[in-house]
Structure formats: C-alpha cells, structure tokens
Scaffold this motif. Structure first.
Motif, PDB file in Angstrom:
ATOM      1  N   SER A 221       0.826  -1.205   0.000  1.00 10.05           N
ATOM      2  CA  SER A 221       0.000   0.000   0.000  1.00 10.05           C
ATOM      3  C   SER A 221       0.863   1.258   0.000  1.00 10.05           C
ATOM      4  N   ALA A 222       2.029   1.188   0.651  1.00  8.52           N
ATOM      5  CA  ALA A 222       2.952   2.324   0.613  1.00  8.52           C
ATOM      6  C   ALA A 222       3.432   2.578  -0.810  1.00  8.52           C
ATOM      7  N   PHE A 223       3.636   1.496  -1.565  1.00 13.39           N
ATOM      8  CA  PHE A 223       3.978   1.643  -2.987  1.00 13.39           C
ATOM      9  C   PHE A 223       2.829   2.308  -3.742  1.00 13.39           C
ATOM     10  N   ALA A 224       1.620   1.795  -3.567  1.00 16.38           N
ATOM     11  CA  ALA A 224       0.465   2.325  -4.292  1.00 16.38           C
ATOM     12  C   ALA A 224       0.175   3.772  -3.923  1.00 16.38           C
ATOM     13  N   VAL A 286      13.075   0.314  -2.045  1.00 18.22           N
ATOM     14  CA  VAL A 286      14.296   1.129  -2.039  1.00 18.22           C
ATOM     15  C   VAL A 286      14.564   1.681  -3.442  1.00 18.22           C
ATOM     16  N   THR A 287      14.383   0.820  -4.440  1.00 15.72           N
ATOM     17  CA  THR A 287      14.565   1.251  -5.829  1.00 15.72           C
ATOM     18  C   THR A 287      13.588   2.357  -6.186  1.00 15.72           C
ATOM     19  N   MET A 288      12.334   2.236  -5.730  1.00 13.24           N
ATOM     20  CA  MET A 288      11.335   3.274  -5.975  1.00 13.24           C
ATOM     21  C   MET A 288      11.795   4.612  -5.396  1.00 13.24           C
ATOM     22  N   ALA A 289      12.359   4.566  -4.198  1.00 11.80           N
ATOM     23  CA  ALA A 289      12.756   5.801  -3.518  1.00 11.80           C
ATOM     24  C   ALA A 289      13.821   6.570  -4.284  1.00 11.80           C
ATOM     25  N   PHE A 290      14.709   5.856  -4.968  1.00  9.37           N
ATOM     26  CA  PHE A 290      15.830   6.506  -5.651  1.00  9.37           C
ATOM     27  C   PHE A 290      15.736   6.413  -7.171  1.00  9.37           C
ATOM     28  N   THR A 348      -1.257   5.751   7.767  1.00  6.07           N
ATOM     29  CA  THR A 348      -1.005   6.322   9.092  1.00  6.07           C
ATOM     30  C   THR A 348       0.331   5.859   9.648  1.00  6.07           C
ATOM     31  N   LEU A 349       0.613   4.562   9.564  1.00  6.53           N
ATOM     32  CA  LEU A 349       1.845   4.013  10.124  1.00  6.53           C
ATOM     33  C   LEU A 349       3.079   4.481   9.363  1.00  6.53           C
ATOM     34  N   ILE A 350       3.067   4.260   8.043  1.00  2.67           N
ATOM     35  CA  ILE A 350       4.250   4.600   7.236  1.00  2.67           C
ATOM     36  C   ILE A 350       4.515   6.097   7.235  1.00  2.67           C
ATOM     37  N   ASN A 351       3.473   6.885   6.996  1.00  2.00           N
ATOM     38  CA  ASN A 351       3.658   8.343   6.971  1.00  2.00           C
ATOM     39  C   ASN A 351       4.066   8.878   8.336  1.00  2.00           C
ATOM     40  N   GLY A 352       3.506   8.278   9.399  1.00  2.00           N
ATOM     41  CA  GLY A 352       3.860   8.724  10.747  1.00  2.00           C
ATOM     42  C   GLY A 352       5.323   8.483  11.064  1.00  2.00           C
ATOM     43  N   ILE A 353       5.817   7.286  10.750  1.00  2.00           N
ATOM     44  CA  ILE A 353       7.231   6.973  11.005  1.00  2.00           C
ATOM     45  C   ILE A 353       8.136   7.836  10.136  1.00  2.00           C
ATOM     46  N   ALA A 354       7.769   7.954   8.848  1.00  2.00           N
ATOM     47  CA  ALA A 354       8.591   8.753   7.933  1.00  2.00           C
ATOM     48  C   ALA A 354       8.637  10.216   8.362  1.00  2.00           C
ATOM     49  N   GLY A 355       7.519  10.736   8.867  1.00  2.00           N
ATOM     50  CA  GLY A 355       7.481  12.124   9.319  1.00  2.00           C
ATOM     51  C   GLY A 355       8.255  12.340  10.605  1.00  2.00           C
ATOM     52  N   SER A 356       8.297  11.322  11.454  1.00  2.00           N
ATOM     53  CA  SER A 356       9.000  11.436  12.735  1.00  2.00           C
ATOM     54  C   SER A 356      10.503  11.272  12.594  1.00  2.00           C
ATOM     55  N   LEU A 357      10.930  10.318  11.767  1.00  2.00           N
ATOM     56  CA  LEU A 357      12.349  10.004  11.660  1.00  2.00           C
ATOM     57  C   LEU A 357      13.033  10.715  10.496  1.00  2.00           C
ATOM     58  N   LEU A 358      12.254  11.013   9.443  1.00  2.00           N
ATOM     59  CA  LEU A 358      12.823  11.623   8.243  1.00  2.00           C
ATOM     60  C   LEU A 358      11.998  12.849   7.864  1.00  2.00           C
ATOM     61  N   ALA A 363       9.624   9.474  -0.996  1.00  2.00           N
ATOM     62  CA  ALA A 363      10.795   8.604  -0.988  1.00  2.00           C
ATOM     63  C   ALA A 363      11.067   8.069   0.418  1.00  2.00           C
ATOM     64  N   ASP A 364      10.888   8.942   1.426  1.00  2.00           N
ATOM     65  CA  ASP A 364      11.102   8.508   2.809  1.00  2.00           C
ATOM     66  C   ASP A 364      10.105   7.429   3.202  1.00  2.00           C
ATOM     67  N   CYS A 365       8.863   7.586   2.759  1.00  2.00           N
ATOM     68  CA  CYS A 365       7.839   6.584   3.051  1.00  2.00           C
ATOM     69  C   CYS A 365       8.223   5.234   2.444  1.00  2.00           C
TER      70      CYS A 365
END
Length: 401
Positions: A221-224, A286-290, A348-358, A363-365
C-alpha cells in the motif's frame, strides 16, 4: 471433468471478485463533481468502507463458518457484489446511498476473500493445493484489471455507467452455482485433512501468518500510495505514467502466479519463500525511492507486484498446513483481517514513522516501508517459521505440483 478441475473453475471465477471494491475508483473524481457539497474525504470513503466491512465479514465468518454450507457463503459473495454494485446505477441520487452500497460490495468481497481459500483447502488435494493457491493469485490480478480498466471505459459515459462493471458478478454467480459442490463443513472431502495432524486449539501460527500478510499489504500500500507522488512531484511523468507503473505491478503479480509452482519445487526456496518475497518487496521499495526514471520504477513495480503474489499464495498455504481442518476457516479469517488491516493502517503508520524520523517525503515513506519488510523478513529467516511448518507437515519434494 475431474472434481479438482470443477472446483478450480468455480474458485477461480469467484476470485475474480476479490478486488471488486476497485470497480468504482475510475469515477472518484466524477462523483466528487456530482456531489460538490461533499468533501473529497467523504467521497474517498467509497473505497475505504469495503475494506472495513470485509474485516467485519471475516470476524463473522470465523464464528459461523462451520455452521453454514460452503456453497451458501460462496453464492453470497457475488450476490452481495451485484446488489451493492448495481443499485447505484438505478438509484444513485445521494452519496449516503452510494456509501451504503459500497458497504454491501464490501460484504461480498469479505465472503469471497474468506471462502476461496477455504474451498481450495477442502476441495483441492494437498499435492495440488500450493500450485492452485499460486494460480489463484493470477485471477485476483485479472479481476483487478477487469474492474479498473473496464470500469474506466464505462465511466467515459458517466459515473453511473461505471457501476455497470458489477454485472460481472452475474456470470460468476452462475459458475459458482454450477461448479462448487454443496456440502456441509463437517462433511468436507477426506483429502482436506491437514498433513500436520489434528490440534485442539488454533495456536499462535495463524496469528503470525496474519502479521506477515499485514506487513506485505502494508508495504504494498505504501507503494500504491506514493507512486504518483514520486512520479508527478518528482517531475518524472504524468498521471499516465502512474497508470503504467501500477499496471506493471499487476503484471508482476500475474507472472508470479504462473511460475511460482515451478520455483517452489526447490525445497530451500519453498521453506523461506515468504521471507524472500519480503526481501524482494523491500528491495523494490528502495529502488522506488531513488528511481531516476519511470522505466526504473517499472522494474521496481514488477518485482513489488511479484512479491505481493508470493504473500497472497503462500500465507494461506502455510495456514492450511498448520491447523486442523475444522479450524482452517477461523485461521483464514485471521489472515483476511490481517490483509485488510495492512492496507488500512499503511498510510497512518508509514507516513507517521517517515514524518518522525525523516522528512516525510514519498521517498522517505518508501524507505520506511522497505525497512519494515526487511525486519520481518529477517525475523522469518532467523526463526525458520515457514520451514518448520513445511517440515512438520512432511510435504514431499515437489508436492506443490
């Protein structure tokens, strides 16, 4: 025609409706325009409500599965999808009514997603079960293509026409009526017996499998959710490019369904396929991010879709080996709940972690999702969870053929 073949025809046709909730997605913008008094969030509930109702249906299925004939549940799936999908074409004058109908479609999807895996376990011999579960994934993807592509073509004539895509449930209903046998849960075919031997309780294994498929769906879902952000905001392409990337992911899932049976003839791969799938999905994220171009994103999307199909094919198979026959419906419902929850909590989970740590960018998600996939894969490899279940079931080499 053999019993296995008849069962597969009925099951695969039913599986076409697994992604029925996607049928109306091509018309979300048109529906927003038709109901300007409603917010975008309210309209987007048309795709969220089916997932929530599917979770409720999974809970109900776990309670009543061994009291209701399997064919009744199988027939209920396409009936609910047809009812909830076609009523808006005739009476879709308010968003509230559309949302109610969306819930009815979700009830049908919930029936389908739970009963198909149980039918495979009970109607297909253990020697062919793993291959059948892999092939079943092909029809999940075909159903998604039918719903989104054909639904989009119908939407060209107006958003109400989009709902006519749910007519596909009618021939599915007929095929299920003809090819799925009527039997009570306590009279399942003898070859449905779990090779691992009877157990008195559900145990922890189905919950672990539910956690695995939750992780798989959460990462996918993070990909989509982030593909369009990476492509459009990154200046790599337009909405057409986003559609191509999503289509390539679906193709990857279909290819996996075709070749997984052969790949899993290798016992070493078979014993760690879930971990390898998560590693493949993580590498794709990871490939998607870069990714510097849409072409590279397409490569990543292909392997992400391939990995998703590994999860969808192997998790139910592992469940079928780890619990007693009468507990399989309950265990499958745990799997279905995990799958639905993965997609629900992902933003909620992925965006929350990405917003807190990065920085919280798309790309961070993707990187956070990849990290989650790698951690769960490492845990599966270290514990040997899947391998121990397969070994305890005493599956012969090549039994999945």
């Amino acid at each position: 025609m053999s019993k296995d073949t008849k069962a597969r025809i009925g099951i695969f046709s039913l599986t076409l409706l697994s992604m029925a909730s996607l049928g109306i997605t091509p018309s979300i913008a048109l529906i927003m325009a038709a109901f300007p008094e409603s917010s975008a969030t309210e309209v987007q509930q048309l795709t969220a409500i089916p997932n929530l109702v599917a979770i409720v249906m999974a809970l109900l299925f776990s309670v009543g599965a061994n009291k209701i004939p399997r064919k009744v549940v199988a027939l209920a799936g396409p009936i609910f999808v047809a009812l909830g999908g076609l009523l808006p074409y005739f009476f879709g004058n308010s968003l509230s009514f559309l949302l109610v109908c969306s819930g009815i479609v979700g009830a049908g999807v919930g029936c389908v997603s739970n009963i198909t895996q149980v039918l495979i376990t009970e109607l297909v011999s253990p020697e062919k079960r793993q291959a059948t579960m892999a092939q079943n994934v092909i029809f999940v993807n075909i159903g998604a293509i039918i719903m989104t592509t054909c639904g989009g073509m119908l939407a060209a004539g107006g958003w109400k026409n989009n709902y006519l895509i749910y007519l596909v449930a009618v021939p599915v209903l007929l095929l299920v009526a003809v090819f799925i046998p009527f039997y009570r849960p306590d009279a399942a075919p003898a070859d449905a017996a779990a090779p691992a031997g009877p157990k008195l309780s559900l145990g922890v294994k189905p919950f672990i499998v539910a956690g695995i498929i939750l992780t798989v769906n959460c990462v996918y879902s993070a990909f989509a959710n982030n593909a369009s952000i990476l492509i459009i905001n990154g200046g790599l392409g337009d909405s057409g490019a986003v559609g191509i990337v999503n289509s390539v992911s679906t193709i990857g899932g279909m290819v996996a369904g075709v070749i997984l049976g052969k790949i899993l003839e290798n016992r070493t791969i078979q014993r760690m396929s879930l971990a390898l799938g998560l590693i493949l999905m993580g590498a794709g994220m990871v490939t998607m991010a870069f990714a510097p171009s849409v072409a590279v994103m397409c490569v990543a999307a292909f392997f992400i879709g391939f990995a998703l199909s590994i999860g969808f094919a192997q998790c139910p198979f592992v469940i079928s080996l780890s619990v007693a026959p009468m507990l399989i419906p309950t265990a499958i419902s745990m799997y279905s709940i995990g799958s639905s929850l993965g997609g629900t909590i992902s933003p909620t989970l992925i965006n929350g972690i990405a917003g807190s740590l990065l920085s919280g960018s798309g790309a961070d998600c993707c990187l956070v999702a990849a990290g989650i996939a790698f951690v769960v894969a490492a845990a599966l490899l270290v514990t040997g969870f899947q391998g121990r279940i397969i070994d305890n079931a005493a599956l012969p080499q090549g039994a999945q053929e």
